[in-house]
Write an enzyme that holds these catalytic residues in place. Sequence first.
Site, short mmCIF file in Angstrom:
data_model
loop_
_atom_site.label_atom_id
_atom_site.label_comp_id
_atom_site.label_asym_id
_atom_site.label_seq_id
_atom_site.Cartn_x
_atom_site.Cartn_y
_atom_site.Cartn_z
N CYS A 27 0.89 -1.16 0.00
CA CYS A 27 0.00 0.00 0.00
C CYS A 27 0.92 1.20 0.00
CB CYS A 27 -0.91 0.03 1.23
SG CYS A 27 -1.88 1.55 1.32
N CYS B 275 -0.54 4.28 2.46
CA CYS B 275 -0.60 4.16 3.91
C CYS B 275 -0.36 2.71 4.31
CB CYS B 275 -1.89 4.72 4.48
SG CYS B 275 -3.41 4.15 3.69
N SER B 276 -1.43 1.98 4.60
CA SER B 276 -1.25 0.64 5.13
C SER B 276 -2.46 -0.24 4.86
CB SER B 276 -1.01 0.72 6.64
OG SER B 276 -2.09 1.44 7.22
N CYS B 277 -3.16 0.00 3.76
CA CYS B 277 -4.33 -0.82 3.44
C CYS B 277 -3.89 -2.28 3.32
CB CYS B 277 -4.98 -0.35 2.14
SG CYS B 277 -5.63 1.33 2.25
#
Lengths: 221, 107
Positions: free
Chosen positions: A122, A125-127
Amino acid sequence: MSDDHNAGHPDHDAGPPPHDAGHHGKPEPYPALRARALESLLVDKGLISTDAVDALVQAYEQDIGPLNGAKVVARAWVDPAYKARLLEDGTQAIADLGFEGLEGSEIVVLENGPTVQNVVVCTLCSCYPWPVLGLPPSWYKSPAYRSRVVIEPRVVLREFGLELDDDVEVRVWDSTADVRYLVLPERPAGSDRLDEPALTELVTRDSMIGVARATLPEARS
Amino acid sequence: MNRDADLGIAEMQGAAALPRDNGELVFEAPWEGRAFGVAVTLVQQGVFDWHDFQIRLVAQIERVENTGGPYAYYERWLAALERVAVDKGLITARELDERTDRYASTG
């Protein structure tokens, strides 16, 4: 669950102070204090209950993790019809095993093969596919992984210990809030006699992000 | 106390290992779990959409990456949560500051 009363205790802050202290012209309060203040305000206003937050955190710490994804992968390895459904509609096939998303986002399953290595990132961000993998490891959230795996995926994979032949195509998939990816790793050679529960144990978190293969235990160093 | 329990859990191997286990704890400090839990609970209860939170998280991450500040993922998460809570009128920045200060002085 009275534990939560110490949940925000700043005892972990014994290390060096945050570097951005004073960034806004005043000392930055400890994140732990601020998180506790925020939670208690929201509780006071009746927007959340401490019990609901407790239950959610506990679920992610104890129940929702890579084992869910490993069960999905093992089922796909032993059941061709399930695998076909999984690749066609990952969200539904995963829900059929009882794992459902929290945010209503779609999960797309990517099949690795002898000449294809899918890798997930991702970049913003951090999906991450929470229902099947739990929360992401810290390296997945790191700026280095998020930028480098796009630019030089083979180098990054080598650093994870994954050597790929030149004829293997590397496909990097960038997750979003709407679409998360789960990699279906190749079933390891020599695993023919293993049943579904035993196969589940071969499936690591990293193999489902695409930075490792699923391997037999004796093949692991 | 909590720390001991965590170490015990971290050392469990094989069948006894928790599903979260791949050699890494989910949260490095309890407050990270609380910040995570509060955000997701608010989304589940329909107080705001995941998108409302996620765009602010992306913005917070981008900001520290551009300035070269410390990354500290869950601090960015918490900042995004604060922003969405204030922007949606759930709390004011002032009351959050005041309560944080009160906790800081009373422990």
